[in-house]
Design an enzyme around this catalytic site. Structure first.
Site, PDB file in Angstrom:
ATOM      1  N   LYS A 183       0.842  -1.198   0.000  1.00 21.56           N
ATOM      2  CA  LYS A 183       0.000   0.000   0.000  1.00 21.56           C
ATOM      3  C   LYS A 183       0.874   1.244   0.000  1.00 21.56           C
ATOM      4  O   LYS A 183       2.010   1.205   0.464  1.00 21.56           O
ATOM      5  CB  LYS A 183      -0.856   0.018   1.283  1.00 21.56           C
ATOM      6  CG  LYS A 183      -1.983  -0.993   1.317  1.00 21.56           C
ATOM      7  CD  LYS A 183      -2.782  -0.862   2.601  1.00 21.56           C
ATOM      8  CE  LYS A 183      -3.914  -1.867   2.672  1.00 21.56           C
ATOM      9  NZ  LYS A 183      -4.958  -1.682   1.653  1.00 21.56           N
ATOM     10  N   ARG A 226     -10.246 -11.601   2.269  1.00 21.41           N
ATOM     11  CA  ARG A 226     -11.114 -12.662   1.745  1.00 21.41           C
ATOM     12  C   ARG A 226     -10.426 -14.013   1.816  1.00 21.41           C
ATOM     13  O   ARG A 226     -11.087 -15.043   1.959  1.00 21.41           O
ATOM     14  CB  ARG A 226     -11.549 -12.314   0.318  1.00 21.41           C
ATOM     15  CG  ARG A 226     -10.411 -12.161  -0.648  1.00 21.41           C
ATOM     16  CD  ARG A 226     -10.787 -11.388  -1.905  1.00 21.41           C
ATOM     17  NE  ARG A 226     -10.801  -9.939  -1.677  1.00 21.41           N
ATOM     18  CZ  ARG A 226     -11.113  -9.033  -2.597  1.00 21.41           C
ATOM     19  NH1 ARG A 226     -11.445  -9.405  -3.811  1.00 21.41           N
ATOM     20  NH2 ARG A 226     -11.091  -7.753  -2.306  1.00 21.41           N
TER      21      ARG A 226
END
Ligand code: BES
Ligand code: ZN
Ligand code: ZN
Length: 499
Positions: free
Chosen positions: A280, A354
């Site tokens: 990120k 996920r």
């Protein structure tokens, strides 16, 4: 902070402040009716004068502080605007109580008494008021040497309730405490920086809570996680020096009915999300300590349920890991085999939530859960769609999702139903594995993320709450400090109690 039932008439209560609320009407003048009229009589008509002067409008959360009000033993009278009566609800009442607490606390007040309007002298209203007070009293000051909460509210009294309803109101106060303190338990965990809350430390905090609450707990270490072949969780964890944990906390009702549902609450707990190799940007990355918010939510729910004792069995299943770009980290294009046997092409290592949820869901089903809810700070896309206002709520079957949305409405948490049509499934098909962890098109990022989880749910009734936008407030509200919100704790407690 002590909260107690007070039977004395309001005029005789010698608190630092009495809080009441006034409704507004179309003329931008507060309505001096009901409780406000009683206060007005005690104070010799001062409230009416204020309303007529245009200073007291009753606009939502408008604050008017009167000092040494005539006719009252209290030192102050705080009038909070309650907005239009037809828009009023317990959600507004929660905010009024919370905003009053924060307003008075910032002014050094130590104790106050809350006087609800006549029609809000019920146990449900008392519960909402106390929930609002506890929520508002939370501060992010654990590591501040001169604590913000040097200013603290020590005592709040609830006024105006019928003497005969004392036991009922006191029970409502206790319920609200179970819920409010559990929300704040979750919020404290979410606030912890990642150096002070690794997956192992989160597991110990969960263990301490479970012991205190009388709940069963099982913590799977990296060895047991490997034995169970949780390849998706291990894939994320392998980039970090810190080993992962799978935390399972169980509440069992005293009497278990055969065939009764077992509710599994699965919460994403990435104690820090750097993005991994798909790293990120630095700007704002510090906020990613909150990426265990879903897990903290589920731990908080179990903490509350231990007190409230629903009739069904409930378990929290919380996969905990860091997402780091270490030398052994998984790389874009890697294929991992999940516990269910499904193969996953990891297109982007930043779509890690996920992955860990996939194995947690498979494990929850293995443990016998018949109904599932997961909560996760899962996607930036849900922030684009719903900002910090609504939780994105996905689920099947629709009737199951509707029950949760009804609980959200009942407890004043905003959640919005999101689509999960079959068309979106196409977008997570992989060329070389069963599925890919990122959608192929540009749009629908929150939905393809939900669909990825659904691949592991199969036919079990399931709800997915994307709390990426709502688990953290970037700016304070009158009724809440900035930082972690504890969103979904109240809804899930209500949902489990009604199931
Ligand atoms: N923890 C983040 C979700 C997130 C992103 C929360 C931004 C708040 C702000 C999650 O693990 C993530 O990084 N998701 C990616 C997925 C993408 C790579 C498909 C995202 O949403 O950007
Ligand atoms: Zn991520
Ligand atoms: Zn994440």
């Amino acid at each position: 902070m002590q909260i107690q039932f007070e039977a004395q008439p309001f005029s005789a209560v010698a608190a630092d402040a009495i809080v009441a609320y006034v409704f507004g009407d179309k003329d931008k003048q507060a309505r001096i009716e009901g409780t406000a009229a009683e206060l007005d009589r005690a104070a010799g008509g001062k409230l009416k004068l204020l309303a007529e002067s245009g200073e007291l409008t009753g606009k939502s959360l408008e604050m008017s502080l009167l000092h040494f009000p005539a006719g009252l033993a209290a030192k102050r009278l705080l009038l909070v605007g309650a907005g239009k009566p037809e828009k009023f609800s317990h959600a507004e009442l929660r905010k009024i109580a919370g905003a009053a607490l924060r307003y008075l606390k910032s002014r050094g007040v130590k104790s106050f008494a809350f006087l609800p309007a006549e029609k809000d002298r019920t146990s449900a209203a008392a519960q909402a008021i106390v929930e609002g007070l506890l929520h508002a009293n939370f501060e992010s000051d654990t590591y501040q040497t001169e604590k913000k909460s040097n200013k603290s509210i020590d005592r709040v009294a609830l006024l105006g309730f019928a003497a005969a309803s004392r036991a009922e109101v006191e029970a409502a106060i206790e319920r609200a405490k179970a819920i409010g303190d559990s929300e704040n338990f979750s919020r404290d965990l979410i606030n912890e920086p990642s150096n002070r809350l690794t997956p192992r430390m989160l597991a110990s905090r969960a263990e301490a809570m479970a012991k205190e609450a009388g709940l069963e707990i099982d913590i799977l270490d990296e060895k047991r996680i490997a034995e169970l072949k949780m390849g998706a969780l291990l894939g994320v964890a392998q980039g970090s020096e810190e080993p992962p944990r799978m935390i399972v906390i169980r509440y069992r009702p005293a009497q278990k009915k055969a065939g009764a549902p077992i509710l599994g609450l699965v919460g994403k707990a990435v104690t820090f999300d750097t993005g991994g190799i798909s790293i990120k940007p630095a700007d704002g990355m510090e906020k990613m300590k909150y990426d265990m918010g879903g897990g903290a939510t589920m731990l908080g729910v179990l903490r509350a349920l231990a007190v409230l004792k629903p009739t069904i069995e409930v378990m929290a299943v919380v996969p905990a890991t860091e997402n780091m770009p270490g030398g052994r980290a998984q790389k874009p294009g890697d294929v991992q085999i999940a516990m269910s046997g499904k193969s996953i092409e990891v297109i982007n290592t930043d779509a890690e939530g996920r992955l860990i949820l996939a194995d947690a869901i498979t494990y929850a089903k293995k443990l016998g859960c018949t109904h599932l809810v997961d909560a996760a700070t899962l996607t930036g896309a849900i922030v684009v769609a719903l900002a910090d206002v609504h939780v994105g709520a996905f689920g099947t079957p629709r009737e199951y999702l509707d029950r949760l949305l009804e609980s959200a409405r009942a407890v004043g948490e905003k959640m919005w139903p999101m689509p999960i049509d079959d068309e979106y499934e196409e977008m997570i098909k992989s060329n070389i594995a069963d599925i890919r962890n990122v959608g192929s098109g540009k749009g629908g990022g929150a939905i393809t993320a939900a669909w990825f989880i659904k691949e592991f749910v199969d036919d079990t009734p399931w709800i997915h709450l994307d709390i990426a936008g709502t688990a953290w407030l970037d700016d304070a509200k009158p009724w809440a400090a900035k930082g972690p919100t504890g969103v979904a704790v109240r809804t899930l407690v209500d949902f489990a109690m009604k199931m």
